[in-house]
Scaffold this active site. Structure first.
Site, PDB file in Angstrom:
ATOM      1  N   HIS A  42       0.702  -1.179  -0.130  1.00 36.84           N
ATOM      2  CA  HIS A  42       0.062  -0.035   0.084  1.00 36.84           C
ATOM      3  C   HIS A  42       0.761   1.253   0.012  1.00 36.84           C
ATOM      4  CE1 HIS A  42      -4.160  -1.464   0.315  1.00 36.84           C
ATOM      5  NE2 HIS A  42      -3.962  -2.249   1.311  1.00 36.84           N
TER       6      HIS A  42
ATOM      7  N   CYS B  90       0.365   2.377  -4.835  1.00 35.98           N
ATOM      8  CA  CYS B  90      -0.660   3.770  -5.494  1.00 35.98           C
ATOM      9  C   CYS B  90       0.006   5.040  -4.900  1.00 35.98           C
ATOM     10  CB  CYS B  90      -1.939   3.785  -4.391  1.00 35.98           C
ATOM     11  SG  CYS B  90      -3.039   2.356  -4.726  1.00 35.98           S
TER      12      CYS B  90
END
Length: 336
Positions: free
Chosen positions: A127, A183
């Site tokens: 993440h 991301c």
């Protein structure tokens, strides 16, 4: 797909990186140079894959990314297993868990004692996100961050810190290749030179550089803004009493005399896909990077950027980014 020499049937390999010091240009002080690595020295790799088992937002492909990437580096690029550190959250050994403390320790290990022409490789799959920028070096007001497995208690790791540990210490001629399959990762290492698929330097991130004077002058010049140039130059003059002070200040910018190249899975504003390809959960960017290089190992930087995007084209919206710590000749042979 941009028409490049390769797609037009010119299958000669691009030229290898030059070995002598390269001038920065771009308004840098004279004598401020960088050096490409020919990647013939020692090889070390740090690969981090976090699936966040049992946590909200659990991922599936990140540990597979590390396994695939380590096998690829070992089989195709001569990285030895004993010179790789793999941090994944499926390992029993607490030292191999991708905790914040272990990741930071491993980052220090990766760059320790690096010499010119060494090739260091950093890969993160997990993440990523954004947090409020506290030191004013981000155009959009947000720093990019990665999330260790224990981020809920230990907190995240900010791009400024990753840059300080892994980029700021490197000598000229040391290569660090970084891949962020996460991301909002476009500028996850805070490298100032970002290249388009045409190989064109996008406007350097002046928020990162202009405060230190390095790129303020060249940017005004590029815009034909002579008044801006004079005021930038005057501002420099007012801020610094001696040329030496300016030089020292400029060396604290996010540029580097080392050879730091980053491939990121998406623009800062985008998310990166946790994909399923050929029945295996994988990060789309990690998969595309390996696939593109396997198909043609002899590509230039700009060809490889286009090849990676071609692999993702039609499957995913994300636009992989190529950035560098120095001005890059994108037509050179990509080595690592």
């Amino acid at each position: 797909m941009t028409q490049n020499a390769y797609s037009q049937g010119n299958h000669q390999a691009p030229p290898p990186p030059p070995q002598q010091a390269q001038a920065f240009g771009h308004g840098a002080p004279s004598g401020y140079s960088f050096q490409y690595s020919n990647c013939t020295g020692r090889r070390k790799a740090l690969l981090i894959g976090i699936n966040y088992f049992g946590q909200r937002g659990q991922l599936r492909g990140c540990i597979n990314d590390v396994k695939n990437m380590s096998a690829y580096l070992n089989g195709h690029f001569g990285y030895k297993r004993e010179d790789m550190v793999l941090l994944t959250d499926d390992q029993q050994n607490p030292m191999s868990q991708p905790t914040k403390a272990n990741i930071l320790r491993a980052m220090h290990w990766l760059v320790k004692d690096a010499r010119p022409n060494d090739s260091l490789f950093f890969h993160y799959s997990g993440h990523g996100g954004q947090t409020k920028d506290l030191d004013g070096d981000e155009e959009d007001g947000y720093d990019e961050v990665i999330y260790p497995v224990d981020f809920r208690t230990a907190g995240h790791i900010v791009d400024d810190e990753m840059h300080r540990i892994m980029v700021g210490v490197l000598q000229p001629g040391v290569r660090l290749t970084a891949i962020f399959d996460s991301c909002h990762s476009g500028s996850a290492l805070d490298l100032p030179y970002l290249y388009s698929t045409q190989g064109v330097l996008k406007e350097p991130n002046l928020a990162k550089e202009a405060g230190q004077g390095l790129l303020g002058i060249v940017s005004s010049y590029a815009r034909g803004d002579l008044g801006g140039m004079a005021s930038t130059a005057m501002g420099l003059f007012k801020k610094a009493t001696t040329g030496d002070d300016v030089y020292k200040k400029n060396l604290r910018t996010k540029t580097s005399p080392a050879d730091v190249v980053m491939w990121s899975g998406s623009k800062d504003s985008q998310t990166s896909s946790d994909a399923s390809i050929a029945g295996q959960a994988t990060g789309a960017m990690s998969w595309a990077f390996v696939t593109a290089l396997k198909k043609n190992p002899q590509q230039s930087y700009v060809q490889l950027l286009n090849s990676i995007r071609d692999e993702l084209e039609g499957r995913y919206d994300q636009k992989p980014q190529l950035s560098c710590s120095h001005p890059l000749n994108v037509n050179l042979l990509y080595v690592m």
